[in-house]
Each structure stands twice: as structure tokens, then as C-alpha cells.
Design an enzyme around this catalytic site. Sequence first.
Site, short mmCIF file in Angstrom:
data_model
loop_
_atom_site.label_atom_id
_atom_site.label_comp_id
_atom_site.label_asym_id
_atom_site.label_seq_id
_atom_site.Cartn_x
_atom_site.Cartn_y
_atom_site.Cartn_z
N GLU A 1 41.48 39.36 48.82
CA GLU A 1 42.05 40.46 48.00
C GLU A 1 42.18 42.25 48.70
OE1 GLU A 1 40.57 41.14 43.96
OE2 GLU A 1 41.27 39.19 43.27
N GLU B 1 44.10 30.42 41.75
CA GLU B 1 43.38 30.99 40.50
C GLU B 1 44.48 30.74 39.78
OE1 GLU B 1 40.78 34.42 41.66
OE2 GLU B 1 40.51 34.13 43.60
C1 GLA Z 1 39.84 37.37 41.11
C2 GLA Z 1 38.41 36.76 42.37
C3 GLA Z 1 38.24 35.09 41.41
C4 GLA Z 1 37.53 35.63 40.01
C5 GLA Z 1 38.89 36.30 39.60
C6 GLA Z 1 38.68 36.27 37.96
O1 GLA Z 1 41.28 36.50 41.12
O2 GLA Z 1 39.17 36.14 43.73
O3 GLA Z 1 36.57 35.22 42.16
O4 GLA Z 1 36.92 37.19 39.85
O5 GLA Z 1 39.23 37.30 39.88
O6 GLA Z 1 37.42 36.97 36.83
#
Ligand code: GLA
Length: 380
Positions: free
Chosen positions: A182, A293
Site C-alpha cells: 500500500e 487479499e
Molecule cells: C490490508 C493488508 C493486510 C490486512 C488486510 C485486512 O489490505 O494488506 O495485511 O491487514 O488489510 O485487514
Amino acid sequence: MSDFFESLDFGMVTSVVYKIISLFMPVALFLSGTSAAELDYSDKLGDSGYTGLYEVYEDYFPIGSAVSSGLLKDSQCSEFVLKNFSSMTFEYELKQPIICPTEGGWNFKGADAVADFAREHGLKLRGHTLLWGEESPQNWMVYDENKNLVDKETFYARLYDYFSVIIPRYDDVVDDWDIINEACHWDYSSRLHKDALYKICGEEYIYKAFEFAKEFVGENDKLILNETKVLNNKAKENNLYATIKAMIEKGTPIDGVGIQCHVDTLSFKETARRLDSIIKRFSKLGIEIQITELDMTAYSYDAQKAYDELPVWVEQLQILKYKRFFEVLRSHSDVVTSVTFWGIDDEHSYLAKKDGREDWGLLFDKHGNPKQSFYAACDF
Ligand code: GLA
């Protein structure tokens, strides 16, 4: 029918609009004979002899889930993981505030247990994540004892040392490394977040982190830049694209992009069509695409009132969205090299604990039974 829903783009849709759609949805689905039938997998529910998810996708890409050492200690959960997933990612135990909260203060226990499980059972493992500026702004790597930002040389030395310990420890079992999480900004005021890392190094930290990591990873390991809400936010998509392009032009060793895909079921921005165009766009850069994710919350925003139970119209939209997402992913299996869910089922999902309300974001229900969305994702 589905095309109609996927082409809508309300931007910040309000709950009033959702209310209207909720009234309209059952009628619309009823009227569009094919879609209604297409979305009904209820006759398959309750089959305990179903084929595990990763087996269904064996010819396409590995399917993974985020796990913790605690989850794997539960024998029901670990059996469930082995039945459905061929890959795992560290839910949180590889993150710097957990594995190394203070300089030299290593805490390998949780991450070691996850890695050992992967080794023992021959599962692939994602190294999530090595560096995450936004979420670790107070960490020892960027501040001195007076809480002032360190200079660039000090930060790079600390980062290099950190990588030199953490990467070799798990490199035998990790193939894909989320080097940075991120990094990109939400609007065009800056390509990257103006976090502590940026304040110390400017954009250079991105290039350096990948170069340092490359020194320690195995020859075939993939170095990934992982990003959130890419489908939702055009500025983020463009910032990510520009960042990766700049990395490639500089000769930075990047192998792929991680598109997280924490998707809102009700979002008219986060559609299969967007996913398709993003995969096409980024793969033209010659890099791999990894879905890192995936989940689909039933809510549209954090403050939304909790549902007592999942409304049928939301469930239908989720079935539709999972079906279309997986159609798109399969159609790009030459460049999509892994698909990972964030959690294993609706009980073991970060959504289940979020904002104190129940959620239904994954393919398996709270008891680990396949939902209709599962059968939709596996319908090909
Ligand atoms: C983000 C992070 C993950 C996790 C998710 C959900 O996307 O990359 O490591 O923390 O949020 O909490």
C-alpha cells in the site's frame, strides 16, 4: 442483466440508492430468466463431498488464504486449509510490528509456525509483507530515540539489515514476496503516500527496497508491489501503474503487482469489468498479476447498519460478482499467477470481526461449508 449492474457507476452511492436497488433487484432477477437461474446454486448446498477449491483451479493458478499460527493450531481449520488451498499468506505474523517490534527484538514464533506448516504440507507461501509505511509510521526503522525521522542512510542500513535476517529465514518456503504494501496515494497530489518512508527518502525507497530484497531472495522468487482498492479508485490505479512503469524503466527488480481485491459486493466501481481492464493494462508491462487479499463484504461502507441476516438480494449480487470475477481470472490465467483470499471462511475472516457486525465475504460459511458463491466461482 449482469452487464447492466456492472456498467452502473454511481460513485459514492448512498444508502437510499441501495434501498431502491434492493427493491428492484429481486424483480429484475426474476424478469431476466437466465440470470436468475444462473445464480441459483441452492441444490448443491450441503454436499460434504465437494471438490476442494484449489483442486478445481489446479489447471489455472494456486488458490491461497491468509492464515495465522493460531488458526493452524485448530485441527478443523488446518484440515480445511489443506482441503481447499494450495497456498497461504501470513495474515499478520510477518509484519514488522509483530515480528520485530524493536530494533533487533525479533519474535519469530508465529511466523515460524506458519512457515513450518507450509513446509510440512508442501504449500506455497506468500511473504506478506516486508515494508508498509502507512501502517508502521512509529516504527524503530524510521525514528531515532528522540522520535525524529532518521536520515536516509540510517534508514537504508536498518532496512538492509532487516531484510538480511527475515528473507533468508523463510526463503526456502516463500516464493512470492510482498516487498511493499500500500505505497500508492489515493489522489493525484502525489504518486506515493507522504508517509515517513517518503519523507525520509522520497520515491527512492521503493527502488531501494526491491534492490535490497533481490540480494536475499532465491533466484525464482517473485518480488511484488501489493496495493489496496485499485479497482475502486482510478487515481490509485494510475499512481500504481506509473510507479511500476518507473521501476521497470529504472531496472528495478519487480516481478509482479498484487491487486488486493478487498471488494464491496455492492460497489458499482469494483466490477469484473474493471478487474479485466486492470489485468490487461498491468500485464502489458510484462509483469505477473497476483490477487492477494480477495473478499467481498456485504456492506457498502463502515458506518452502514448491520444486517440481522444477509439479504437475499445482496447474496445474489455476491454470487454474481464471484462468478464474474473468477471468469475474468480464468481468462487471464497466463498472467494471473495466484489468487489468495483474506481468510478461510465467514467465521475466520477479518470482516467477521470488523465494526462489531457479522459479514459474509468469503466462499465458505461460518461452519466452513461451501456457499452458493463457491459453486458460482467453480462453475465452468
Ligand atoms: C490490508 C493488508 C493486510 C490486512 C488486510 C485486512 O489490505 O494488506 O495485511 O491487514 O488489510 O485487514
